[in-house]
Design a protein around this motif. Sequence first.
Motif, PDB file in Angstrom:
ATOM      1  N   LEU A   1      33.228  -1.586 -15.243  1.00 26.38           N
ATOM      2  CA  LEU A   1      32.107  -0.828 -14.662  1.00 26.38           C
ATOM      3  C   LEU A   1      32.551  -0.010 -13.459  1.00 26.38           C
ATOM      4  O   LEU A   1      32.152   1.149 -13.301  1.00 26.38           O
ATOM      5  CB  LEU A   1      30.994  -1.780 -14.234  1.00 26.38           C
ATOM      6  CG  LEU A   1      30.017  -2.220 -15.301  1.00 26.38           C
ATOM      7  CD1 LEU A   1      29.082  -3.283 -14.744  1.00 26.38           C
ATOM      8  CD2 LEU A   1      29.221  -1.040 -15.796  1.00 26.38           C
ATOM      9  N   TYR A   2      33.356  -0.603 -12.598  1.00 25.14           N
ATOM     10  CA  TYR A   2      33.782   0.121 -11.397  1.00 25.14           C
ATOM     11  C   TYR A   2      34.669   1.299 -11.760  1.00 25.14           C
ATOM     12  O   TYR A   2      34.472   2.404 -11.266  1.00 25.14           O
ATOM     13  CB  TYR A   2      34.502  -0.807 -10.420  1.00 25.14           C
ATOM     14  CG  TYR A   2      34.808  -0.096  -9.132  1.00 25.14           C
ATOM     15  CD1 TYR A   2      33.828   0.064  -8.176  1.00 25.14           C
ATOM     16  CD2 TYR A   2      36.060   0.463  -8.899  1.00 25.14           C
ATOM     17  CE1 TYR A   2      34.074   0.772  -7.010  1.00 25.14           C
ATOM     18  CE2 TYR A   2      36.318   1.168  -7.734  1.00 25.14           C
ATOM     19  CZ  TYR A   2      35.326   1.311  -6.796  1.00 25.14           C
ATOM     20  OH  TYR A   2      35.565   2.017  -5.648  1.00 25.14           O
TER      21      TYR A   2
ATOM     22  N   GLN B   1      33.214   4.116  -9.244  1.00 24.42           N
ATOM     23  CA  GLN B   1      34.164   4.790  -8.356  1.00 24.42           C
ATOM     24  C   GLN B   1      33.846   6.273  -8.182  1.00 24.42           C
ATOM     25  O   GLN B   1      34.232   6.881  -7.198  1.00 24.42           O
ATOM     26  CB  GLN B   1      35.596   4.604  -8.839  1.00 24.42           C
ATOM     27  CG  GLN B   1      36.004   5.455  -9.994  1.00 24.42           C
ATOM     28  CD  GLN B   1      37.479   5.288 -10.321  1.00 24.42           C
ATOM     29  OE1 GLN B   1      38.245   4.803  -9.505  1.00 24.42           O
ATOM     30  NE2 GLN B   1      37.848   5.673 -11.509  1.00 24.42           N
ATOM     31  N   PHE B   2      33.114   6.847  -9.117  1.00 21.67           N
ATOM     32  CA  PHE B   2      32.771   8.265  -9.012  1.00 21.67           C
ATOM     33  C   PHE B   2      31.483   8.488  -8.229  1.00 21.67           C
ATOM     34  O   PHE B   2      31.126   9.623  -7.937  1.00 21.67           O
ATOM     35  CB  PHE B   2      32.643   8.875 -10.411  1.00 21.67           C
ATOM     36  CG  PHE B   2      33.904   8.711 -11.212  1.00 21.67           C
ATOM     37  CD1 PHE B   2      35.036   9.422 -10.887  1.00 21.67           C
ATOM     38  CD2 PHE B   2      33.958   7.826 -12.271  1.00 21.67           C
ATOM     39  CE1 PHE B   2      36.209   9.276 -11.605  1.00 21.67           C
ATOM     40  CE2 PHE B   2      35.123   7.666 -13.001  1.00 21.67           C
ATOM     41  CZ  PHE B   2      36.252   8.387 -12.657  1.00 21.67           C
ATOM     42  N   LYS B   3      30.757   7.424  -7.892  1.00 20.82           N
ATOM     43  CA  LYS B   3      29.501   7.534  -7.161  1.00 20.82           C
ATOM     44  C   LYS B   3      29.658   7.183  -5.687  1.00 20.82           C
ATOM     45  O   LYS B   3      28.699   7.184  -4.946  1.00 20.82           O
ATOM     46  CB  LYS B   3      28.444   6.585  -7.764  1.00 20.82           C
ATOM     47  CG  LYS B   3      28.212   6.798  -9.245  1.00 20.82           C
ATOM     48  CD  LYS B   3      27.631   8.149  -9.508  1.00 20.82           C
ATOM     49  CE  LYS B   3      27.354   8.290 -10.992  1.00 20.82           C
ATOM     50  NZ  LYS B   3      27.225   9.659 -11.416  1.00 20.82           N
TER      51      LYS B   3
ATOM     52  N   ASN C   1      41.413   9.174  -8.944  1.00 18.28           N
ATOM     53  CA  ASN C   1      40.319   8.487  -9.632  1.00 18.28           C
ATOM     54  C   ASN C   1      40.248   8.958 -11.079  1.00 18.28           C
ATOM     55  O   ASN C   1      40.023  10.131 -11.345  1.00 18.28           O
ATOM     56  CB  ASN C   1      38.981   8.765  -8.949  1.00 18.28           C
ATOM     57  CG  ASN C   1      38.862   8.077  -7.613  1.00 18.28           C
ATOM     58  OD1 ASN C   1      39.713   7.308  -7.220  1.00 18.28           O
ATOM     59  ND2 ASN C   1      37.790   8.367  -6.908  1.00 18.28           N
ATOM     60  N   LYS C   2      40.455   8.022 -12.000  1.00 20.38           N
ATOM     61  CA  LYS C   2      40.369   8.334 -13.426  1.00 20.38           C
ATOM     62  C   LYS C   2      39.650   7.206 -14.136  1.00 20.38           C
ATOM     63  O   LYS C   2      39.750   6.051 -13.737  1.00 20.38           O
ATOM     64  CB  LYS C   2      41.759   8.495 -14.041  1.00 20.38           C
ATOM     65  CG  LYS C   2      42.512   9.716 -13.578  1.00 20.38           C
ATOM     66  CD  LYS C   2      43.763   9.891 -14.381  1.00 20.38           C
ATOM     67  CE  LYS C   2      44.871   9.113 -13.695  1.00 20.38           C
ATOM     68  NZ  LYS C   2      46.174   9.294 -14.307  1.00 20.38           N
ATOM     69  N   LYS C   3      38.944   7.551 -15.198  1.00 20.98           N
ATOM     70  CA  LYS C   3      38.324   6.535 -16.030  1.00 20.98           C
ATOM     71  C   LYS C   3      39.402   5.802 -16.826  1.00 20.98           C
ATOM     72  O   LYS C   3      40.475   6.342 -17.080  1.00 20.98           O
ATOM     73  CB  LYS C   3      37.343   7.163 -17.020  1.00 20.98           C
ATOM     74  CG  LYS C   3      36.062   7.614 -16.418  1.00 20.98           C
ATOM     75  CD  LYS C   3      35.128   8.085 -17.510  1.00 20.98           C
ATOM     76  CE  LYS C   3      33.773   8.400 -16.937  1.00 20.98           C
ATOM     77  NZ  LYS C   3      32.810   8.719 -17.973  1.00 20.98           N
TER      78      LYS C   3
END
Length: 98
Positions: A57-58, A63-65, A73-75
Amino acid sequence: MPKWGSFVLEMIRLVILLILSLLVLGGIERAVYEAVFGNPVYHWTMTAGNLLLFLVLYRNYFQFKGWFKSEHNKKLNKITTRGLVTVSAVLLLLPIWL
């Protein structure tokens, strides 16, 4: 705000999200296991499964919010996400057989 200030705020946010998600998920699991088996079941594997769910979830959403923006930052990719969710589900269901 300096980069380190937003990083500190993001770490505080991460800890608060982690604690809240573990409490909520643990409470839901206890209630479900109590309804199904008649007594609350909780095992360390369920905590590990919840931690894996929080990681997914993070990395894929929270992490994008947040306040800390980075080019790193990457999914998680789909294979990693599915693998972690599958391992998490197995860890959550493992106390049934223990």
